[in-house]
Design an enzyme around this catalytic site. Structure first.
Site, PDB file in Angstrom:
ATOM      1  N   GLY A  30      47.247 -10.410-113.680  1.00 18.91           N
ATOM      2  CA  GLY A  30      46.780 -11.454-114.586  1.00 18.91           C
ATOM      3  C   GLY A  30      45.295 -11.689-114.437  1.00 18.91           C
TER       4      GLY A  30
ATOM      5  N   TYR B 180      43.391 -21.401-117.797  1.00 19.31           N
ATOM      6  CA  TYR B 180      44.052 -20.671-116.700  1.00 19.31           C
ATOM      7  C   TYR B 180      45.208 -21.508-116.140  1.00 19.31           C
ATOM      8  CZ  TYR B 180      44.669 -18.813-111.957  1.00 19.31           C
ATOM      9  OH  TYR B 180      45.207 -18.324-110.779  1.00 19.31           O
TER      10      TYR B 180
ATOM     11  N   LYS C 262      49.398 -20.940-116.060  1.00 17.89           N
ATOM     12  CA  LYS C 262      50.269 -20.969-114.884  1.00 17.89           C
ATOM     13  C   LYS C 262      51.408 -21.980-115.085  1.00 17.89           C
ATOM     14  CE  LYS C 262      48.188 -17.732-112.616  1.00 17.89           C
ATOM     15  NZ  LYS C 262      48.847 -16.428-112.413  1.00 17.89           N
TER      16      LYS C 262
END
Ligand SMILES: NC(=O)c1ccc[n+]([C@@H]2O[C@H](COP(=O)([O-])OP(=O)(O)OC[C@H]3O[C@@H](n4cnc5c(N)ncnc54)[C@H](O)[C@@H]3O)[C@@H](O)[C@H]2O)c1
Length: 303
Positions: A82, A148, A152
């Site tokens: 990722g 980001y 997650k």
């Protein structure tokens, strides 16, 4: 297809992002603990000792057929691939969210019974640092501080879906600050040492029937403010403590005239990631390729 289980000595584990930095830290330790590794990355196998003895399949997360080929015969998948810092939404959503869904789907279709997902402290980066030291629960609700962090939180939600709908065991690791040594005052609380990273992933692979779980990925830091309940439940026994570096780091912080980063560090779990200028990931022209991450000057690469 009937799911196989992971964990027993000799299990075969597919690791995405195997050319990356975290994988470099944990591959030798996992092999030493008896796991046979299939390394998957969009890059060629790095010529390092870390990938010796690892089967390798060059594959982008967007290549569904090759992912299934790579996972076939594996008991478990550890998904590390990722974008590891802040980036633009198109890149983050394609690689980190679509890529995670592709990994879970390939695991389901090939019968790999367990998936360990690399989440991040930044899924809850705007959660407050507890003033009274009350441990932050492993599954404190998502409060992402960046695209980001959103990716997650989505990774965790996808893991929950694949557990509830298809019965996969899914362990999400909310990794805080994985560095060879703690890099600043905040990491006296958030550090995850490389040996503890091996212990963490190994525990997530071996624990029996975890169902869906979220676990903090931090070492046994004296100044830590993270619950250890999730780690205890999967048999994660961290051994390292950032306190060994406290004197040196606190003296350095005293000498540093610029304490602005430390203000973010004191307020939010995500530290400077929760500021208006989080550390950015510099992609190459071909977005999603592994170009070296860039941080603004004077800030650690990942905090
Ligand atoms: N290192 C830490 O401290 C930390 C903290 C929290 C979370 N994490 C998470 O752990 C994981 C690994 O982090 P890292 O530091 O090793 O990052 P890294 O950038 O060093 O490694 C990521 C790897 O993923 C591969 N990759 C990227 N896009 C891909 C794609 N489309 N298809 C196939 N492979 C692709 C890259 O080539 C690279 O080898 C990431 O998911 C990151 O968000 C790391």
């Amino acid at each position: 297809m009937a799911a196989r289980t992971a964990g027993e000595r000799g299990s075969r584990v597919a690791i995405t992002g195997a050319a990356g930095s975290l994988a470099g830290d944990i591959l030798p330790g996992l092999r030493a603990r008896g796991h046979r590794i299939v390394g998957i990355d969009r890059l060629d196998r790095p010529a390092t000792a870390a990938t010796e003895g690892v089967e390798w399949l060059r594959c982008d997360l967007g290549e569904a057929d090759r992912l299934r080929e790579a996972f076939t015969g594996c008991d478990a998948v550890v998904h590390l691939a990722g974008i590891p810092l802040e980036s633009d939404w198109a890149t983050i959503s394609r690689v980190n969210i679509d890529g995670t869904q592709a990994v879970l789907e390939a695991a389901r279709l090939t019968g790999a019974g367990r998936v360990v997902l690399a989440s991040s402290i930044h899924a809850a980066g705007f959660a407050a640092v507890p003033e009274d030291g009350t441990p932050v629960p492993d599954d404190v609700p998502a409060r992402p501080n960046t695209f980001y962090g959103v990716s997650k939180a989505a990774l965790e939600a996808l893991g929950s879906l694949y557990h509830d709908r298809y019965g996969l065991d899914v362990v999400c690791l909310r990794i805080a600050s994985r560095f060879a040594r703690p890099q600043g005052e905040r990491m006296l609380a958030t550090w995850l040492s490389p040996p503890d990273a091996v212990r963490l992933v190994d525990a997530a692979l071996r624990t029996e029937a975890p169902g869906f779980r979220i676990v903090w990925g931090v070492s046994r830091n004296t100044r830590g403010y993270f619950s250890r309940a999730g780690g205890d439940a999967i048999g994660f026994r961290p051994e390292d403590d950032a306190e060994a570096y406290a004197e040196e780091l606190l003296a350095r912080a005293e000498r540093d005239p610029s304490r602005s980063a430390a203000d973010w560090d004191r307020r939010y779990l995500g530290g400077v990631f929760s500021s208006p200028e989080p550390p950015m990931f510099e992609c190459s022209k071909d977005k999603g390729a592994a170009a070296p991450p860039q941080s603004p000057p004077s800030q650690p690469r990942r905090v």
